[in-house]
Design an enzyme around this catalytic site. Structure first.
Site, short mmCIF file in Angstrom:
data_model
loop_
_atom_site.label_atom_id
_atom_site.label_comp_id
_atom_site.label_asym_id
_atom_site.label_seq_id
_atom_site.Cartn_x
_atom_site.Cartn_y
_atom_site.Cartn_z
N SER A 44 -6.94 0.07 -4.87
CA SER A 44 -6.36 -1.23 -5.23
C SER A 44 -7.38 -2.34 -5.06
CB SER A 44 -5.15 -1.50 -4.34
OG SER A 44 -4.73 -2.84 -4.45
N TYR A 78 -0.52 -2.65 3.71
CA TYR A 78 -0.74 -1.89 2.48
C TYR A 78 -2.20 -1.95 2.07
CZ TYR A 78 -1.26 -1.12 -2.49
OH TYR A 78 -1.73 -0.70 -3.70
N LYS A 99 -5.42 1.12 1.89
CA LYS A 99 -6.33 1.43 0.80
C LYS A 99 -7.79 1.33 1.26
CE LYS A 99 -3.26 2.28 -2.33
NZ LYS A 99 -3.03 3.68 -2.79
#
Length: 340
Positions: free
Chosen positions: A124, A149, A153
């Site tokens: 991402s 989140y 990544k």
């Protein structure tokens, strides 16, 4: 053709990638636990492609079950790993849920394949945080993540890069997406959030069709032309095609090393208010929205330099924001008539 494992293959990006893999002649096997997707998507994929993909329901956080699955499917030559939780806001509220799922699933996969596999990892643009330079390219150093989140990544990329450095048999391409939106041209698959959507476009379409109240624009005081946050939105079908290109590059052994990173976006930023205007223009539907406070975990603006993907993957985005909004609306109307 090769047999590709798609984890999270009934999800938003995963389902579109399964379709594009089929179109490219690959055999596909899907693994999913339906924690953030719907079993009916398998039927939808079958209708689109005319062929039902092989499917196994499996929680990738179960180490032994993952090992057993891989042992029974020795003909798998590549993996596209989507299976991860992805809502920024939820990750702020439930960080352990994100760390457990997003790390265990990845580590269990690598171990099960004995670190000998072609792997495309779903990363991402959140790894960049708020970049100092725009458009941001792959050489830009990552910053402290704005959310758990985003941190999953970043750390997952570190895990893969460090493992590749000592494991020649593991070949990895990390794809750093910007903001995937839109739906398949058939309107049979698209984004299907469980509960209240965390992302802008599905909330727009659900609001427009009457499932939700007014849209909240989180902040109009950013340092951007209209004050709302800017993102690089990319059509999910373009994104799916990039995964096929990544698998082909890994198979051809053309990669410059056994760990590569690519940005995937259009290379152009659109603000939240511009996206709302594009939806209204492309559909003829007027939206009701209000301005709210900034949302925790959000960054001000980001869009990508995608020259490396064009050069090395021979890929570029082709569908514009108007088509993104039109296809997302067609999908929402399909769901209204054919509820899952």
């Amino acid at each position: 053709m090769s047999k590709i494992l798609v984890t999270g293959g009934t999800g938003f990006i995963g389902s579109h990638t399964v379709v594009e893999l089929h179109n490219a002649g690959y055999e596909v096997i899907i693994v999913d636990d339906f924690s953030n997707s719907n079993p009916k998507i398998l039927d939808q994929i079958t209708t689109i492609t005319g062929s039902r993909p092989e499917f196994v329901e499996l929680d990738l956080c179960d180490e032994q079950k993952v090992k057993d699955f891989v042992a029974k499917n020795a003909d798998i030559t590549g993996v596209i790993h989507f299976a991860a939780f992805k809502a920024v806001g939820e990750s702020v509220q439930q960080p352990l849920k994100y760390y457990r799922n997003n790390f265990y699933s990845l580590i269990n996969l690598i171990n099960a394949f004995n670190s000998k596999i072609n792997l495309v990892f779903s990363s991402s643009c959140t790894v960049y945080g708020q970049p100092d330079v725009l458009p941001v390219d792959e050489s830009e150093p990552t910053k402290k993540a704005e959310s758990p989140y985003g941190n999953t990544k970043q750390i997952a990329e570190e895990i893969l890069q460090e493992t590749c450095a000592v494991t020649p048999g593991l070949k990895v391409t990390s794809l750093r997406y910007f903001n995937p939106v839109g739906a398949h041209a058939s309107a049979l698959i698209g984004e299907l959030p469980i509960g209240v959507p965390q992302n802008l476009v599905p909330f727009i379409t659900q609001s427009a069709i009457g499932k939700r109240g007014p849209i909240t624009v989180y902040g109009n005081d950013y340092n951007t032309p209209d004050g709302s946050a800017i993102r690089d939105y990319i059509h999910v079908v373009d994104l799916a095609k990039a995964h096929v290109a990544a698998i082909k590059r890994l198979e051809s052994a053309n990669a410059s090393s056994n760990y590569e990173v690519f940005n995937l976006g259009t290379g152009t930023g659109s603000s939240v208010l511009e996206v709302i205007a594009a939806f209204e223009q492309s559909t003829g539907v007027k939206l009701n929205y209000t301005i709210g406070a900034r949302r925790e975990g959000d960054i001000e603006q980001v869009w990508g330099n995608v020259e490396k993907a064009a050069r090395d993957l021979n890929w570029k985005a082709e569908l514009d924001v108007t088509e993104m909004m039109r296809s997302a609306w067609n999908w929402e109307k399909y769901l209204q008539e054919n509820p899952f």
